[in-house]
Design a protein around this motif. Structure first.
Motif, short mmCIF file in Angstrom:
data_model
loop_
_atom_site.label_atom_id
_atom_site.label_comp_id
_atom_site.label_asym_id
_atom_site.label_seq_id
_atom_site.Cartn_x
_atom_site.Cartn_y
_atom_site.Cartn_z
N ALA A 1 0.83 -1.21 0.00
CA ALA A 1 0.00 0.00 0.00
C ALA A 1 0.87 1.26 0.00
N GLN A 2 1.91 1.28 0.81
CA GLN A 2 2.80 2.44 0.87
C GLN A 2 3.53 2.64 -0.45
N THR A 3 3.98 1.56 -1.06
CA THR A 3 4.69 1.65 -2.33
C THR A 3 3.78 2.20 -3.42
N LEU A 4 2.55 1.70 -3.49
CA LEU A 4 1.59 2.20 -4.49
C LEU A 4 1.29 3.68 -4.26
N TYR A 5 1.14 4.06 -3.01
CA TYR A 5 0.90 5.47 -2.68
C TYR A 5 2.11 6.33 -3.09
N ASP A 6 3.32 5.85 -2.78
CA ASP A 6 4.53 6.58 -3.12
C ASP A 6 4.71 6.72 -4.64
N LEU A 7 4.16 5.77 -5.38
CA LEU A 7 4.22 5.83 -6.84
C LEU A 7 3.16 6.76 -7.42
N GLY A 8 2.25 7.23 -6.58
CA GLY A 8 1.25 8.19 -7.02
C GLY A 8 -0.12 7.61 -7.30
N LEU A 9 -0.34 6.32 -7.04
CA LEU A 9 -1.66 5.74 -7.27
C LEU A 9 -2.62 6.24 -6.20
N SER A 10 -3.82 6.52 -6.62
CA SER A 10 -4.84 7.05 -5.71
C SER A 10 -5.37 5.94 -4.81
N PRO A 11 -5.41 6.16 -3.49
CA PRO A 11 -5.93 5.14 -2.58
C PRO A 11 -7.40 4.82 -2.82
N SER A 12 -8.14 5.73 -3.47
CA SER A 12 -9.57 5.51 -3.66
C SER A 12 -9.90 4.86 -5.00
N LEU B 1 -6.90 -1.05 -13.92
CA LEU B 1 -5.49 -1.06 -13.56
C LEU B 1 -4.71 -0.05 -14.41
N ARG B 2 -4.95 -0.07 -15.72
CA ARG B 2 -4.28 0.85 -16.64
C ARG B 2 -4.58 2.30 -16.28
N TYR B 3 -5.84 2.59 -15.97
CA TYR B 3 -6.24 3.95 -15.62
C TYR B 3 -5.50 4.43 -14.37
N ALA B 4 -5.43 3.59 -13.35
CA ALA B 4 -4.74 3.98 -12.11
C ALA B 4 -3.26 4.27 -12.36
N ILE B 5 -2.63 3.44 -13.20
CA ILE B 5 -1.20 3.62 -13.50
C ILE B 5 -1.00 4.90 -14.31
N ARG B 6 -1.80 5.11 -15.35
CA ARG B 6 -1.65 6.31 -16.19
C ARG B 6 -1.90 7.59 -15.39
N GLU B 7 -2.90 7.55 -14.54
CA GLU B 7 -3.18 8.72 -13.69
C GLU B 7 -1.97 9.06 -12.82
N TRP C 1 1.14 8.39 -13.41
CA TRP C 1 2.27 8.88 -14.21
C TRP C 1 2.01 10.27 -14.78
N THR C 2 0.76 10.59 -15.09
CA THR C 2 0.49 11.90 -15.68
C THR C 2 0.31 12.99 -14.64
N LYS C 3 -0.26 12.66 -13.50
CA LYS C 3 -0.54 13.67 -12.48
C LYS C 3 0.49 13.74 -11.38
N ASN C 4 1.17 12.64 -11.13
CA ASN C 4 2.06 12.57 -9.96
C ASN C 4 3.45 12.06 -10.31
N THR D 1 6.95 11.22 -10.15
CA THR D 1 7.85 11.32 -9.00
C THR D 1 9.22 10.75 -9.35
N GLU D 2 10.19 11.14 -8.55
CA GLU D 2 11.54 10.60 -8.70
C GLU D 2 11.53 9.10 -8.41
N PHE D 3 10.67 8.68 -7.48
CA PHE D 3 10.57 7.27 -7.12
C PHE D 3 10.11 6.45 -8.33
N GLN D 4 9.18 6.98 -9.13
CA GLN D 4 8.74 6.30 -10.35
C GLN D 4 9.93 6.09 -11.29
N SER D 5 10.68 7.16 -11.51
CA SER D 5 11.83 7.09 -12.42
C SER D 5 12.87 6.11 -11.91
N GLU D 6 13.13 6.16 -10.63
CA GLU D 6 14.13 5.28 -10.03
C GLU D 6 13.73 3.81 -10.14
#
Length: 170
Positions: free
Chosen positions: A53-64, A111-117, A119-122, A124-129
């Motif tokens: 859950a923390q990793t997904l949040y840190d990657l910018g996925l919406s908890p809702s 799943l695709r929508y959550a990932i694209r959201e 990457w487009t809205k959030n 982060t350096e963590f995503q790139s890393e």
């Protein structure tokens, strides 16, 4: 003496330096009472769920997002069975059809929508890393399979690292 005086002045815990390792471990075990009523075999799964859950949040996925819920459950499956990534439709999507989800297209889209959201809205350096060269040029985000595999591997490595740190203390 010093410990008794510190406790009398209101300190909840006091460990003098240099610390006595058995005393330190005893204090740690005593203070981690929140896990006392959880069976030991469930502590690892609970820890994995929290880390996912923390990793997904840190990657910018919406908890809702329903896609985030699906990603979390699918990463849990991958932690138990890493080979499931080779049969993404059968091993990862199909179990959710039995839970009343419409079809694999719906699951794929959520799943695709959550990932694209993320990457487009959030961005982060963590995503790139974490995803380095795995992001598709045409979409600007990783595919569902790559996303799930990378997150599962990252969580697996983090859990292994935490286990090694705990073993070193004991």
């Amino acid at each position: 003496d010093v410990v008794r005086e510190a406790l009398e002045r209101g300190a909840a815990y006091f460990i003098p330096k240099p610390c006595d390792l058995p005393a330190l471990l005893g204090r740690i075990r005593a203070s981690v009472s929140y896990g006392a009523d959880i069976p030991p075999e469930d502590n690892g799964e609970l820890q994995a769920k929290r880390l996912i859950a923390q990793t997904l949040y840190d990657l910018g996925l919406s908890p809702s997002s329903s896609g985030t819920d699906l990603a979390q459950a699918m990463v849990q499956i991958l932690l138990r069975n890493p080979e499931a990534i080779r049969q993404i439709d059968h091993a990862l999507y199909r179990p959710f059809l039995q839970q009343g989800r419409r079809d694999t297209g719906y699951i794929e889209h959520a799943l695709r929508y959550a990932i694209r959201e993320a990457w487009t809205k959030n961005a982060t350096e963590f995503q790139s890393e974490l995803f380095r060269n795995t992001v598709r040029r045409e979409s600007g985000s990783p595919s569902n399979g790559v996303f799930l595999a990378v997150v599962a591997e990252y969580v697996r490595m983090q859990l292994h690292h935490q286990d090694r740190q705990c073993s070193a203390l004991l």
